[in-house]
Design an enzyme around this catalytic site. Structure first.
Site, PDB file in Angstrom:
ATOM      1  N   ASP A  17     -85.566 -10.021 -42.718  1.00 28.27           N
ATOM      2  CA  ASP A  17     -85.520  -8.598 -43.895  1.00 28.27           C
ATOM      3  C   ASP A  17     -84.451  -9.574 -44.887  1.00 28.27           C
ATOM      4  OD1 ASP A  17     -85.615  -7.549 -41.164  1.00 28.27           O
ATOM      5  OD2 ASP A  17     -83.535  -7.919 -41.244  1.00 28.27           O
ATOM      6  N   GLU A 198     -90.221   1.849 -41.131  1.00 24.68           N
ATOM      7  CA  GLU A 198     -88.656   1.011 -41.617  1.00 24.68           C
ATOM      8  C   GLU A 198     -88.488   0.284 -42.972  1.00 24.68           C
ATOM      9  OE1 GLU A 198     -87.081  -0.602 -38.126  1.00 24.68           O
ATOM     10  OE2 GLU A 198     -88.635  -2.387 -38.391  1.00 24.68           O
ATOM     11  N   HIS A 262     -90.668  -6.271 -43.403  1.00 28.84           N
ATOM     12  CA  HIS A 262     -89.917  -5.912 -44.172  1.00 28.84           C
ATOM     13  C   HIS A 262     -89.134  -6.635 -45.704  1.00 28.84           C
ATOM     14  CE1 HIS A 262     -85.083  -4.126 -43.196  1.00 28.84           C
ATOM     15  NE2 HIS A 262     -85.384  -4.369 -44.892  1.00 28.84           N
ATOM     16  N   ARG A 295     -88.088 -15.373 -37.373  1.00 21.15           N
ATOM     17  CA  ARG A 295     -88.680 -14.492 -38.075  1.00 21.15           C
ATOM     18  C   ARG A 295     -88.845 -15.354 -39.841  1.00 21.15           C
ATOM     19  NH1 ARG A 295     -86.712  -8.609 -37.298  1.00 21.15           N
ATOM     20  NH2 ARG A 295     -85.438  -9.622 -36.859  1.00 21.15           N
TER      21      ARG A 295
END
Length: 315
Positions: A17, A198, A262, A295
């Site tokens: 993110d 999202e 994201h 990630r």
């Protein structure tokens, strides 16, 4: 373009993110950390220097109650002369009670000055719905002199659906209008594993606003969709947003980039538009994807086609 910048390969490891904010010649970076237990910031004069920049923990989770579990997706914004961080968090006693929260910096140096908790993001007077359920991934953007807050919130029963909502802001900590539904998972590529929209992010180009978002579960199927609106129109009218039928960025087995999503947007020192996104480098995920730390933040230079529309390409 800084020749040290490498695109579409791991840039900052184990930072999901990712969010970059530029102000007064400094680039600030924050992201979810694998332990989901704190909020970190780093800064540098150049994007290429952020991976080596010192990372500072500016806030730690509570031991219990609100903001004590799953500290997710912080974003740093400068509004009305102050620094704010928007993030989501759960509770140790109810780990999926994810809600949006706000921190406010008490000085002009977000790495050194004190941060105070402003509590849960406040919905507009008369709004009975916003932030009553699982809510996360808030972003803030400005258009035509107004600030807007966009976030993901789940609705329904059973296998809940994550939608994106928008509202105008009254202040950095409170909404001025009731929520408006922007997008719900309509298509098959938004419904893999979970029905999810999202991770919104907004980039301005010409007279257009492009809002990217992430869809499906957080594994290889994770991908990026997009909405388009015209600047200066009524952004609280969902008919003024056009949704792309297909994802604008998805996994590439050829490039070894899996589950991109994201993202945030910034510009490099030469004014080129840059997408900052996270992705995995392996298809097989050990354990629960949510708790797998691999990630990594990546960079991509945004291209623009003849119609002024963004093109997100690994080449």
């Amino acid at each position: 373009m800084d020749k040290r910048l490498k695109f579409n390969e791991p840039w900052i490891l184990q930072r999901a993110d990712p969010y970059v904010y530029e102000k007064d010649g400094w680039y600030y970076f924050t992201a979810s950390v694998p332990a989901y237990d704190s909020i970190v910031l780093r800064r540098a004069k150049k994007l290429a220097d952020l991976p080596q920049a010192e990372e500072v923990v500016i806030w730690k989770k509570h031991e219990s109650g609100p903001m004590s579990k799953h500290i997710w997706a912080p974003e740093l914004h400068y509004l009305e002369g102050k620094w704010y961080i928007y993030f989501a968090g759960g509770e140790e006693e109810d780990i999926w009670k994810i809600r949006p929260y706000v921190l406010e910096c008490q000085g002009q140096d977000p790495l050194a000055d004190a941060w105070v908790e402003k509590g849960k993001m406040q919905r507009a007077d008369g709004d009975e719905f916003s932030f009553e359920a699982f809510s996360l991934d808030a972003t803030v953007f400005e258009d035509a002199g107004d600030y807007y807050y966009v976030w993901a919130e789940k609705v329904g029963v059973g296998k809940q659906i994550s939608n994106l909502y928008i509202a105008k802001m009254e202040s950095p900590c409170k909404l001025a209008t009731v929520q408006v539904l922007l997008t719900t998972p309509d298509y098959d590529w938004e419904r893999v594993g979970f029905w999810v929209n999202e991770g919104p992010a907004v980039i301005h180009h010409g007279d257009k606003l492009y809002l990217t978002y992430s869809a499906s579960d957080t594994g290889v199927a994770y991908c990026v969709g997009m909405l388009t609106a015209t600047s200066g129109t009524d952004l609280l009218d969902p008919l003024n947003w056009r949704k792309e039928r297909h994802p604008v960025l998805q996994s590439s087995y050829e490039k070894g980039i899996y589950g991109p999503g994201h993202n945030s947007f910034t510009k490099d020192e030469d004014g080129n538009d840059i997408m900052v996104y996270h992705a995995r480098t392996e298809t097989e995920i050990e354990g629960n994807p949510l708790y797998n730390p691999n990630r990594h933040a990546h960079l991509m230079q945004v291209q623009w086609d003849e119609n002024g529309k963004p093109v997100f390409a690994y080449d």
